[in-house]
Scaffold this active site. Structure first.
Site, PDB file in Angstrom:
ATOM      1  N   GLY A 197      58.980  -6.447 -15.252  1.00  0.00           N
ATOM      2  CA  GLY A 197      59.621  -5.439 -16.092  1.00  0.00           C
ATOM      3  C   GLY A 197      58.728  -4.210 -16.143  1.00  0.00           C
ATOM      4  O   GLY A 197      57.511  -4.323 -15.975  1.00  0.00           O
ATOM      5  N   GLN A 241      55.819   3.783 -19.221  1.00  0.00           N
ATOM      6  CA  GLN A 241      54.610   3.221 -18.585  1.00  0.00           C
ATOM      7  C   GLN A 241      54.228   3.971 -17.311  1.00  0.00           C
ATOM      8  O   GLN A 241      53.145   3.755 -16.769  1.00  0.00           O
ATOM      9  CB  GLN A 241      54.832   1.745 -18.239  1.00  0.00           C
ATOM     10  CG  GLN A 241      54.849   0.840 -19.454  1.00  0.00           C
ATOM     11  CD  GLN A 241      55.030  -0.597 -19.027  1.00  0.00           C
ATOM     12  OE1 GLN A 241      56.130  -1.036 -18.769  1.00  0.00           O
ATOM     13  NE2 GLN A 241      53.935  -1.331 -18.940  1.00  0.00           N
ATOM     14  N   CYS A 262      51.347  -7.583 -19.596  1.00  0.00           N
ATOM     15  CA  CYS A 262      51.924  -6.240 -19.539  1.00  0.00           C
ATOM     16  C   CYS A 262      51.155  -5.437 -18.502  1.00  0.00           C
ATOM     17  O   CYS A 262      49.930  -5.483 -18.471  1.00  0.00           O
ATOM     18  CB  CYS A 262      51.804  -5.585 -20.916  1.00  0.00           C
ATOM     19  SG  CYS A 262      52.437  -3.901 -20.970  1.00  0.00           S
ATOM     20  N   LEU A 263      51.872  -4.713 -17.658  1.00  0.00           N
ATOM     21  CA  LEU A 263      51.202  -3.933 -16.606  1.00  0.00           C
ATOM     22  C   LEU A 263      50.258  -2.877 -17.193  1.00  0.00           C
ATOM     23  O   LEU A 263      49.306  -2.479 -16.540  1.00  0.00           O
ATOM     24  CB  LEU A 263      52.237  -3.253 -15.699  1.00  0.00           C
ATOM     25  CG  LEU A 263      53.041  -4.181 -14.778  1.00  0.00           C
ATOM     26  CD1 LEU A 263      54.051  -3.373 -13.984  1.00  0.00           C
ATOM     27  CD2 LEU A 263      52.125  -4.956 -13.844  1.00  0.00           C
ATOM     28  N   HIS A 266      60.717  -6.948 -24.409  1.00  0.00           N
ATOM     29  CA  HIS A 266      59.366  -6.368 -24.251  1.00  0.00           C
ATOM     30  C   HIS A 266      59.468  -4.905 -23.803  1.00  0.00           C
ATOM     31  O   HIS A 266      58.791  -4.034 -24.352  1.00  0.00           O
ATOM     32  CB  HIS A 266      58.587  -7.231 -23.238  1.00  0.00           C
ATOM     33  CG  HIS A 266      57.218  -6.726 -22.876  1.00  0.00           C
ATOM     34  ND1 HIS A 266      56.068  -7.455 -23.121  1.00  0.00           N
ATOM     35  CD2 HIS A 266      56.812  -5.585 -22.257  1.00  0.00           C
ATOM     36  CE1 HIS A 266      55.018  -6.758 -22.680  1.00  0.00           C
ATOM     37  NE2 HIS A 266      55.444  -5.628 -22.152  1.00  0.00           N
ATOM     38  N   GLU A 267      60.339  -4.647 -22.829  1.00  0.00           N
ATOM     39  CA  GLU A 267      60.444  -3.283 -22.287  1.00  0.00           C
ATOM     40  C   GLU A 267      61.156  -2.339 -23.265  1.00  0.00           C
ATOM     41  O   GLU A 267      60.819  -1.156 -23.335  1.00  0.00           O
ATOM     42  CB  GLU A 267      61.164  -3.282 -20.930  1.00  0.00           C
ATOM     43  CG  GLU A 267      60.580  -4.205 -19.865  1.00  0.00           C
ATOM     44  CD  GLU A 267      59.083  -4.095 -19.667  1.00  0.00           C
ATOM     45  OE1 GLU A 267      58.509  -3.018 -19.946  1.00  0.00           O
ATOM     46  OE2 GLU A 267      58.466  -5.092 -19.246  1.00  0.00           O
ATOM     47  N   HIS A 277      58.670  -1.070 -25.569  1.00  0.00           N
ATOM     48  CA  HIS A 277      57.910   0.037 -24.966  1.00  0.00           C
ATOM     49  C   HIS A 277      58.624   1.370 -25.200  1.00  0.00           C
ATOM     50  O   HIS A 277      57.991   2.368 -25.538  1.00  0.00           O
ATOM     51  CB  HIS A 277      57.797  -0.149 -23.445  1.00  0.00           C
ATOM     52  CG  HIS A 277      56.600  -0.928 -22.993  1.00  0.00           C
ATOM     53  ND1 HIS A 277      55.311  -0.520 -23.206  1.00  0.00           N
ATOM     54  CD2 HIS A 277      56.501  -2.097 -22.306  1.00  0.00           C
ATOM     55  CE1 HIS A 277      54.466  -1.402 -22.669  1.00  0.00           C
ATOM     56  NE2 HIS A 277      55.166  -2.383 -22.114  1.00  0.00           N
TER      57      HIS A 277
END
Ligand code: CO
Length: 167
Positions: free
Chosen positions: A46, A51, A89-90, A131-132, A135
């Site tokens: 994701g 991000q 998470c990236l 999660h996204e 963000h």
């Protein structure tokens, strides 16, 4: 198109992304494939637009039907039962922790062709989209981790480094 990952504690991650208008849809369509390729290359399941420094409400997520773009995602309702799962998470390399989230969601979103859809997502896809979507609202998974499994100390080190860089 080239993308660059924004990592914590960059303040961009705390910004709320703006709603995508009809005009901006065409632009997202042109970058969609590169965006999803970038997400996969980075080993992500994701990726929220903020991000990579784009403050617009869209995200990429791996689904049962493959990687997809979700534009203006809104979680309309969710299951009452919450499940615990380890998340990464990236924007937080090497940090992992346990997060409780509803097991399923009903999502309203616009697809890459500009069609509005309402669809149920379960299990991992439901988790990734939650999660996204967080963000896009400037919320990070560290706000929700109740137990770190890896990298808790890194967060403090990054915060300290960011403060030192400001001085
Ligand atoms: Co993330």
């Amino acid at each position: 198109m080239q993308f660059k990952l924004i990592t914590y504690p960059n303040k961009i991650l705390r910004n709320r992304a703006k709603k995508v208008t009809a005009l901006e849809l065409a632009k997202i369509k042109t970058l969609a494939q590169d965006y999803l390729n970038f997400m996969i290359k980075e080993d992500g399941i994701g990726l929220a637009a903020n991000q990579v420094g784009i403050l617009e409400r869209f995200l990429g997520a791996v689904t049962d039907a493959g990687p997809q773009i979700f534009i203006n995602p809104t979680i309309l309702t969710h299951g009452l039962k919450k499940v615990v799962f380890e998340e990464g998470c990236l924007s937080f390399p090497q940090v992992y922790g346990l997060v409780k989230r509803p097991a399923w969601i009903i999502l309203r979103y616009t697809d890459i062709n500009g069609k509005t859809k309402i669809k149920r997502f379960n299990k991992l896809t439901a988790r990734v989209i939650q999660h996204e979507t967080d963000h896009l609202n400037g919320k990070l998974f560290i706000d929700k981790i109740f137990q770190y499994t890896k990298g808790e100390k890194l967060i403090e080190a990054w915060q300290t480094k960011a403060k030192d860089d400001e001085l």
